[in-house]
Design a protein around this motif. Structure first.
Motif: not given
Lengths: 136, 178
Positions: B60-87
């Protein structure tokens, strides 16, 4: 060989995939690296140009529409259905499905499963102890 | 009856560690091949499974929606077209694709260092940098901690820790870029 149902994994435990909390949607392009020290999971359906490294545990699921380039994927469980260019290190189980293309070296420490239709261009190496007894 | 029964399918198919001379029992579903002693093995067409390309595993994955869960770290740039949740931890720029209207949510545990350019920005965590929702709404909730610059068409502040310059975006399409 037993033909499994089409929408289930053969090796990577399904509960690990169901516990995935991070997600890269199919329209997204991420240029950078993911890193975590916790036992989390990430599913990549979009484009990633960078690494995904889990220091402990970790589950990486590259979906069928996922494209990962210039990468180092490192986790306990890795399930690849999309396109990966780079190195892959799976500390527990590595599964490469029939829709996958992997260009680069693939390393596993315990178990691996490669679907006959997977496209691999690189080394596949077992990094565990060659003399260790195999579990039944 | 041939005494020299060769069952190569047992070695290929079954994952038993001992080689069983009586083949048919070891590999269910594979027919044993019996070959006369000294004769060449017939081509084993049945051993290589003719599997169609496997269908993708449907988790199950909602289409177009990205998520970065708590405990995860991302370094860099992103281009999204739907939604993004940064936890988790996000260091870098997050922008929306051309023509897309993205919603970005910084959850309570989220920490974003960098610029965000989206249609709608909801902040419940910590941000440092530019929040640019020139065509949409910026909502800062009570637990948010915003530093930097906020550019908005609509702004809603529900008691945030706010240490940023605020700028209402002009509607003129040909505004000189600041």
């Amino acid at each position: 060989m037993k033909e499994t149902q089409p929408n289930t994994t053969r090796l990577v435990p399904h509960d690990k995939l169901a516990a995935i909390t991070s997600l890269m949607a199919s329209g997204a392009t991420f240029d950078g690296s993911f890193h975590s020290q916790k036992d989390l999971g990430i599913k990549i359906d979009g484009r990633l140009n960078g690494n995904v490294v889990f220091d402990n545990g970790g589950t990486i699921h590259i979906g069928a529409s996922g494209q990962v380039e210039n990468t180092k994927l490192e986790a306990d469980y890795i399930f690849i259905e999309g396109k990966v260019t780079g190195s892959v290190i799976a500390r527990k189980a590595l599964e490469i499905s029939g829709t996958a293309t992997v260009v680069g070296d693939v390393t596993y420490h315990e178990t691996m499963d490669i679907h006959p239709r997977a496209r691999l261009r690189g080394k596949v190496e077992y990094q565990g102890d060659l003399e260790a007894p195999r579990s039944a | 009856m041939n005494t020299d029964t060769k069952t190569p399918s047992a070695a290929l198919g079954a994952n038993a560690t001992q080689k069983s001379p009586d083949g048919p029992a070891a590999s269910p579903g594979q027919s044993a091949i019996s070959v006369k002693a000294g004769a060449q093995l017939p081509p084993i067409a049945s051993a290589v499974p003719q599997l169609a390309a496997q269908q993708a595993v449907a988790t199950a994955a909602p289409s177009g929606h990205s998520a970065i869960a708590a405990g995860m770290s991302f370094q860099g740039n992103a281009v999204i077209s739907g939604g993004c949740m940064v936890a988790g931890d996000y260091t870098g720029n997050l922008s929306q694709a051309e023509g897309a209207q993205a919603n970005v949510t910084i959850a309570e545990t989220g920490h974003l260092r960098g610029d965000v350019k989206a249609h709608q920005i909801v902040v419940m965590g910590k941000t440092q940098g530019l929040l640019d929702a020139s065509a949409g709404t910026v909502t800062l909730h009570e637990t948010s901690n915003v530093q930097g610059h906020v550019r908005y068409a609509k702004l809603q502040v529900n008691g945030a820790e706010l240490n940023a310059t605020l700028e209402k975006a002009s509607n003129k399409p040909t505004k000189n870029a600041a």
